[in-house]
Design an enzyme around this catalytic site. Structure first.
Site, PDB file in Angstrom:
ATOM      1  N   LYS A  65       0.826  -1.209   0.000  1.00  0.00           N
ATOM      2  CA  LYS A  65       0.000   0.000   0.000  1.00  0.00           C
ATOM      3  C   LYS A  65       0.857   1.255   0.000  1.00  0.00           C
ATOM      4  O   LYS A  65       0.532   2.232  -0.665  1.00  0.00           O
ATOM      5  CB  LYS A  65      -0.927   0.015   1.225  1.00  0.00           C
ATOM      6  N   LYS A  75      -8.972 -10.653  -8.388  1.00  0.00           N
ATOM      7  CA  LYS A  75     -10.157 -10.685  -7.526  1.00  0.00           C
ATOM      8  C   LYS A  75     -10.978  -9.412  -7.692  1.00  0.00           C
ATOM      9  O   LYS A  75     -10.442  -8.337  -7.975  1.00  0.00           O
ATOM     10  CB  LYS A  75      -9.774 -10.945  -6.076  1.00  0.00           C
ATOM     11  N   LYS A  81     -12.896  -3.109  -4.905  1.00  0.00           N
ATOM     12  CA  LYS A  81     -13.375  -1.737  -5.098  1.00  0.00           C
ATOM     13  C   LYS A  81     -12.312  -0.895  -5.792  1.00  0.00           C
ATOM     14  O   LYS A  81     -12.613   0.119  -6.382  1.00  0.00           O
ATOM     15  CB  LYS A  81     -13.780  -1.108  -3.766  1.00  0.00           C
TER      16      LYS A  81
HETATM   17  P1  ADP Z   1     -11.567  -4.705  -1.380  1.00  0.00           P
HETATM   18  O1  ADP Z   1     -10.657  -5.865  -1.735  1.00  0.00           O
HETATM   19  O2  ADP Z   1     -12.572  -4.438  -2.418  1.00  0.00           O
HETATM   20  O3  ADP Z   1     -10.755  -3.514  -0.954  1.00  0.00           O
HETATM   21  P2  ADP Z   1     -11.874  -5.206   1.407  1.00  0.00           P
HETATM   22  O4  ADP Z   1     -10.409  -5.424   1.444  1.00  0.00           O
HETATM   23  O5  ADP Z   1     -12.429  -4.025   2.095  1.00  0.00           O
HETATM   24  O6  ADP Z   1     -12.368  -5.193  -0.108  1.00  0.00           O
HETATM   25  O7  ADP Z   1     -12.575  -6.537   1.919  1.00  0.00           O
HETATM   26  C1  ADP Z   1     -13.558  -6.649   2.899  1.00  0.00           C
HETATM   27  C2  ADP Z   1     -13.859  -8.119   3.073  1.00  0.00           C
HETATM   28  O8  ADP Z   1     -14.348  -8.674   1.844  1.00  0.00           O
HETATM   29  C3  ADP Z   1     -12.643  -8.961   3.435  1.00  0.00           C
HETATM   30  O9  ADP Z   1     -13.036  -9.926   4.375  1.00  0.00           O
HETATM   31  C4  ADP Z   1     -12.239  -9.609   2.140  1.00  0.00           C
HETATM   32  O10 ADP Z   1     -11.593 -10.840   2.336  1.00  0.00           O
HETATM   33  C5  ADP Z   1     -13.568  -9.778   1.436  1.00  0.00           C
HETATM   34  N1  ADP Z   1     -13.389  -9.698  -0.014  1.00  0.00           N
HETATM   35  C6  ADP Z   1     -13.035  -8.589  -0.710  1.00  0.00           C
HETATM   36  N2  ADP Z   1     -12.984  -8.850  -2.029  1.00  0.00           N
HETATM   37  C7  ADP Z   1     -13.302 -10.161  -2.181  1.00  0.00           C
HETATM   38  C8  ADP Z   1     -13.439 -11.030  -3.313  1.00  0.00           C
HETATM   39  N3  ADP Z   1     -13.223 -10.596  -4.549  1.00  0.00           N
HETATM   40  N4  ADP Z   1     -13.813 -12.325  -3.105  1.00  0.00           N
HETATM   41  C9  ADP Z   1     -14.035 -12.761  -1.846  1.00  0.00           C
HETATM   42  N5  ADP Z   1     -13.927 -12.009  -0.745  1.00  0.00           N
HETATM   43  C10 ADP Z   1     -13.569 -10.710  -0.887  1.00  0.00           C
HETATM   44 NA    NA Z   2      -8.491  -4.865  -0.008  1.00  0.00          NA
END
Ligand code: ADP
Ligand code: NA
Length: 330
Positions: free
Chosen positions: A114, A197, A200
């Protein structure tokens, strides 16, 4: 309560949860309420490790709570709260920071990723110590189990090390948390780039399904998802990433196994699959959005629910903190 305690959190850093957040995390949170003593929080302290607009942060915090409720987190069964309303997180974090080596913190790879994106000099110290706050989040509730994805393993390992270190130095104080691999957790991939994956922060917004987005737009995104050149509808993530991703989503939302779906679509094409999945998605998000709206229409009541959750969380957190302060000589 003899059940194992589970703790998890979600950051209020987007206007809407996406399909990955739901199928990879929140859906399991909801199920764990049947078997575990569950603590779920909106982690706004973590959100300010990068710059946030106060008004937007406040809105997103409420919207996150509303979405959790609309997806089935039950405030009578779970402690549902906002992290900043429980001051013990930050208080325990300081104690744990003083037990963490600088080198040890420097080895956290997520910070490196990051910080590299932002420029290491501009990244906040809060972003650097983020995993220590995460350790405090977990340890302050004496949580036994933490649902974790692969990307969080290193941070949970730090929490375990800090718990053990404190216990060793000051006497048994913390439960050492175990990673909890939840059955049936789906990893959801980007619809336009099914090797990455869904996130956002995806480069293409067309690959991202946000639960609060216009259902028509989401349906269109499903219908234009990338699939491979073959024709057969089979679940084969290695060779048919796009189709397999659609089957994973379909399976989770419709409660049908991927084998069942393969059989149902054996003489149909990708177009049929996408059209039907788009419909399944619309059927899911439409009532979800109505529920979210009704929670957000009564912010006073929503805030009350969250205040009750924070009270319930504090009852546990303050007990842990008193013990910790006593042990270290305060
Ligand atoms: P992002 O990856 O969009 O920034 P976050 O890191 O805020 O999302 O993730 C919040 C929760 O959602 C975590 O527990 C993460 O493991 C789950 N998560 C995020 N993206 C995925 C995905 N593509 N498939 C499965 N779980 C996900
Ligand atoms: Na993330």
């Amino acid at each position: 309560d003899a059940r194992l305690r589970v703790l998890s959190g979600i950051q209020p850093t987007a206007d809407s949860f996406h399909l990955g957040n739901y199928l990879g995390a929140v859906r399991q949170w909801v199920r764990l309420q049947d078997t575990h003593d569950t603590f779920y929080m909106v982690v706004d302290l973590h959100a300010i490790t990068v710059e946030q607009d106060p008004k937007v942060l406040r809105e997103r915090t409420r919207a996150s709570a509303a979405q959790l409720l609309a997806l089935g987190v039950d405030p009578d069964r779970s402690a549902l709260f906002v992290q900043s309303q429980v001051p013990e997180h930050a208080q325990l974090c300081w104690v744990l920071q003083c037990l963490t080596g600088f080198g040890e913190a420097s080895r956290m790879t997520q910070f490196k990723d990051k910080a590299t994106k932002q420029g290491t000099d501009r990244a906040s110290v809060g972003l650097f110590t983020y995993p220590i706050l995460q350790a405090a989040d977990i340890l302050v509730y004496q949580a036994n189990a933490v649902p974790v994805g692969e990307d969080q393993r290193q941070h949970l390992e730090l929490s375990r090390n800090l718990a053990q270190r404190f216990n060793h130095r000051f006497g048994k104080t913390f439960v050492v948390p175990e990673p909890y691999i939840v059955a049936d957790t789906a990893k959801i991939f980007d619809l336009q780039d099914p090797e990455s994956k869904m996130s956002k922060s995806a480069s293409s917004q067309n690959g991202l399904i946000e639960l609060l987005d216009d259902p028509k737009r989401s349906a269109k995104k499903i219908r234009s998802a990338v699939t491979d050149t073959g024709r057969e509808i089979v679940f084969d993530p290695e060779h048919k990433a796009g189709v397999s991703n659609l089957l994973t989503i379909y399976s989770a939302l419709a409660g049908r196994s991927t084998a069942e779906l393969e059989a149902a679509y054996s003489d149909k094409g990708y177009g049929d699959l996408k059209k039907d999945l788009a419909e399944v998605l619309v059927q899911f998000v439409t009532p979800f959005q109505e529920r979210v709206r009704s929670y957000l229409d009564d912010v006073a009541e929503l805030d009350k629910v969250l205040a009750r959750g924070a009270e319930r969380a504090r009852a546990v957190a303050s007990e842990t903190l008193s013990l910790v302060y006593d042990r270290i000589g305060f």
